[in-house]
Design an enzyme around this catalytic site. Sequence first.
Site, PDB file in Angstrom:
ATOM      1  N   HIS A   1       0.819  -1.226   0.000  1.00 48.94           N
ATOM      2  CA  HIS A   1       0.000   0.000   0.000  1.00 48.94           C
ATOM      3  C   HIS A   1       0.846   1.267   0.000  1.00 48.94           C
ATOM      4  O   HIS A   1       0.300   2.372  -0.072  1.00 48.94           O
ATOM      5  CB  HIS A   1      -0.951   0.023   1.198  1.00 48.94           C
ATOM      6  CG  HIS A   1      -1.958  -1.074   1.185  1.00 48.94           C
ATOM      7  ND1 HIS A   1      -2.798  -1.304   0.126  1.00 48.94           N
ATOM      8  CD2 HIS A   1      -2.253  -2.043   2.112  1.00 48.94           C
ATOM      9  CE1 HIS A   1      -3.572  -2.351   0.383  1.00 48.94           C
ATOM     10  NE2 HIS A   1      -3.251  -2.819   1.576  1.00 48.94           N
TER      11      HIS A   1
ATOM     12  N   ASP B   1      -2.381 -10.506  -2.375  1.00 49.22           N
ATOM     13  CA  ASP B   1      -2.980 -10.066  -1.107  1.00 49.22           C
ATOM     14  C   ASP B   1      -4.464  -9.762  -1.346  1.00 49.22           C
ATOM     15  O   ASP B   1      -4.855  -9.373  -2.450  1.00 49.22           O
ATOM     16  CB  ASP B   1      -2.255  -8.805  -0.626  1.00 49.22           C
ATOM     17  CG  ASP B   1      -2.703  -8.320   0.738  1.00 49.22           C
ATOM     18  OD1 ASP B   1      -1.977  -8.591   1.720  1.00 49.22           O
ATOM     19  OD2 ASP B   1      -3.773  -7.673   0.827  1.00 49.22           O
TER      20      ASP B   1
ATOM     21  N   HIS C   1      -6.103  -7.264  -0.454  1.00 47.95           N
ATOM     22  CA  HIS C   1      -6.304  -5.846  -0.749  1.00 47.95           C
ATOM     23  C   HIS C   1      -5.569  -5.431  -2.021  1.00 47.95           C
ATOM     24  O   HIS C   1      -4.473  -5.937  -2.301  1.00 47.95           O
ATOM     25  CB  HIS C   1      -5.815  -4.982   0.425  1.00 47.95           C
ATOM     26  CG  HIS C   1      -6.482  -5.316   1.723  1.00 47.95           C
ATOM     27  ND1 HIS C   1      -5.927  -6.201   2.645  1.00 47.95           N
ATOM     28  CD2 HIS C   1      -7.659  -4.914   2.245  1.00 47.95           C
ATOM     29  CE1 HIS C   1      -6.736  -6.316   3.689  1.00 47.95           C
ATOM     30  NE2 HIS C   1      -7.799  -5.546   3.481  1.00 47.95           N
TER      31      HIS C   1
ATOM     32  N   ASP D   1      -4.443 -12.972   3.502  1.00 45.74           N
ATOM     33  CA  ASP D   1      -5.731 -12.461   3.986  1.00 45.74           C
ATOM     34  C   ASP D   1      -6.885 -12.810   3.038  1.00 45.74           C
ATOM     35  O   ASP D   1      -8.032 -12.410   3.295  1.00 45.74           O
ATOM     36  CB  ASP D   1      -5.685 -10.950   4.301  1.00 45.74           C
ATOM     37  CG  ASP D   1      -4.880 -10.129   3.319  1.00 45.74           C
ATOM     38  OD1 ASP D   1      -4.488 -10.657   2.256  1.00 45.74           O
ATOM     39  OD2 ASP D   1      -4.637  -8.939   3.618  1.00 45.74           O
TER      40      ASP D   1
ATOM     41  N   TYR E   1      -3.979 -11.971   8.674  1.00 47.19           N
ATOM     42  CA  TYR E   1      -4.169 -11.490  10.046  1.00 47.19           C
ATOM     43  C   TYR E   1      -4.856 -12.487  10.989  1.00 47.19           C
ATOM     44  O   TYR E   1      -5.599 -13.368  10.535  1.00 47.19           O
ATOM     45  CB  TYR E   1      -4.992 -10.184   9.995  1.00 47.19           C
ATOM     46  CG  TYR E   1      -4.329  -9.188   9.086  1.00 47.19           C
ATOM     47  CD1 TYR E   1      -3.197  -8.504   9.501  1.00 47.19           C
ATOM     48  CD2 TYR E   1      -4.767  -9.014   7.771  1.00 47.19           C
ATOM     49  CE1 TYR E   1      -2.523  -7.636   8.649  1.00 47.19           C
ATOM     50  CE2 TYR E   1      -4.104  -8.141   6.904  1.00 47.19           C
ATOM     51  CZ  TYR E   1      -2.980  -7.458   7.361  1.00 47.19           C
ATOM     52  OH  TYR E   1      -2.318  -6.629   6.512  1.00 47.19           O
TER      53      TYR E   1
HETATM   54  C1  SP5 Z   1      -1.073  -5.128   3.931  1.00 53.56           C
HETATM   55  C2  SP5 Z   1      -2.556  -5.146   4.196  1.00 53.56           C
HETATM   56  O1  SP5 Z   1      -3.178  -6.197   4.107  1.00 53.56           O
HETATM   57  N1  SP5 Z   1      -3.115  -3.995   4.601  1.00 53.56           N
HETATM   58  C3  SP5 Z   1      -4.503  -3.895   4.852  1.00 53.56           C
HETATM   59  C4  SP5 Z   1      -4.855  -2.611   5.509  1.00 53.56           C
HETATM   60  C5  SP5 Z   1      -6.317  -2.540   5.837  1.00 53.56           C
HETATM   61  N2  SP5 Z   1      -6.586  -1.487   6.774  1.00 53.56           N
HETATM   62  C6  SP5 Z   1      -7.950  -1.089   6.880  1.00 53.56           C
HETATM   63  C7  SP5 Z   1      -8.757  -2.221   7.415  1.00 53.56           C
HETATM   64  C8  SP5 Z   1     -10.222  -1.994   7.214  1.00 53.56           C
HETATM   65  C9  SP5 Z   1     -10.950  -3.263   7.573  1.00 53.56           C
HETATM   66  N3  SP5 Z   1     -12.363  -3.120   7.441  1.00 53.56           N
HETATM   67  C10 SP5 Z   1     -13.037  -4.396   7.344  1.00 53.56           C
HETATM   68  C11 SP5 Z   1     -14.012  -4.610   8.445  1.00 53.56           C
HETATM   69  C12 SP5 Z   1     -14.344  -6.063   8.530  1.00 53.56           C
HETATM   70  N4  SP5 Z   1     -15.447  -6.282   9.436  1.00 53.56           N
HETATM   71 ZN    ZN Z   2      -4.123  -7.218   2.666  1.00 54.24          ZN
END
Ligand code: SP5
Ligand code: ZN
Length: 341
Positions: free
Chosen positions: A159, A195, A197, A284, A323
């Site tokens: 990111h 990943d 994301h 993830d 995670y």
């Molecule tokens: C490296 C990586 O995987 N970074 C991810 C960063 C995400 N940060 C924001 C997380 C927002 C999660 N919202 C989801 C809610 C689920 N109930």
């Molecule tokens: Zn991620």
Amino acid sequence: MRVIYSEDHKLRDARTELHAGQLVTPFEAPFRAEWILAAVKQAGFTDVVAPDAHGLETALKVHDPAYLDFLATVWDRWVAAGFTGEAIANSFAVRRTSQRVPDNIVGAIGHYANAADTSITKGSYEAAIASMRCAITGADWLNAGNRFAFALCRPPGHHAGIDLFGGYCFINNSGVAAQRLLDHGARKVAVLDVDFHHGNGTQDLFYHRGDVFTASLHGDPMHAFPYFLGHADEEGEGEGEGSNRNYPMPPGTPWHVWSSALADALTRIKTFGAEAVVVALGVDTFERDPISFFSLTSDDFTRMGATISAAGLPVLVCMEGGYGVPEIGLNVANVLKGLEA
Ligand code: SP5
Ligand code: ZN
């Protein structure tokens, strides 16, 4: 499979993450790397080495120098301003605003942030440097003629943009590794981001470049972080026209759908002429990941490794996300097993 790991990841140990309107214990925490290291050793990947002490020369080819300087100094500037909490951005350089970097540290952190989920702390920069060194050392293992390496990077990197941090990322390890491969003989390389994301930072680094193909398989940004990039119509610009590919997918996506996107990405990477692949590996996508919404099983990660391996290219795996659940270690080990099978 050589594994590159640094104890210095532990220097990144924030107390806070702004999540769902509260400051919670961060999802991205030291236990992740410890669990992953234990599981890969348990699976027989025991060739674990510390990274070489690289400086910023490769990072400076993909990041803005002033941004790297900001990362190096932000914590001391935050403390000097008299703040006692962790450094969290709360004002942002958004649409129709000046892109001048404010002298004030609250302004500067907002200028360089793409999300408020990432609190900066003492030691975060040192850990990010160690993580980057793992990626460079892994790239050099491929440069020496080896087929596989696993850089157990933490904090993650995908990111992190040219001049942006967020999403738990500071320096784009996979992007720096791709640059390192180019600097040591490869004419073209690919970053394959699996990943959950979207790899918004990696896309940003190479969007206008024709020497790095970037592909990302991820939760549809209409529904998932990082929200503002990752759509299928983002294909690269200028020299980079046609060298970025996004595969946004909906909640519940299982292996049989996800893997057809993977197959398409690998075909395009081969057609592009990449001589090596950097896999930005987040686990993830696992069905029980606490912040994501795909449905991959632990066995699917073995299939993932085998499918990537079948493309026949040298592969550097850089750790990104994944995670909460104990299976993160097993899932990473399964990818490595699939690669070497
Ligand atoms: C490296 C990586 O995987 N970074 C991810 C960063 C995400 N940060 C924001 C997380 C927002 C999660 N919202 C989801 C809610 C689920 N109930
Ligand atoms: Zn991620």
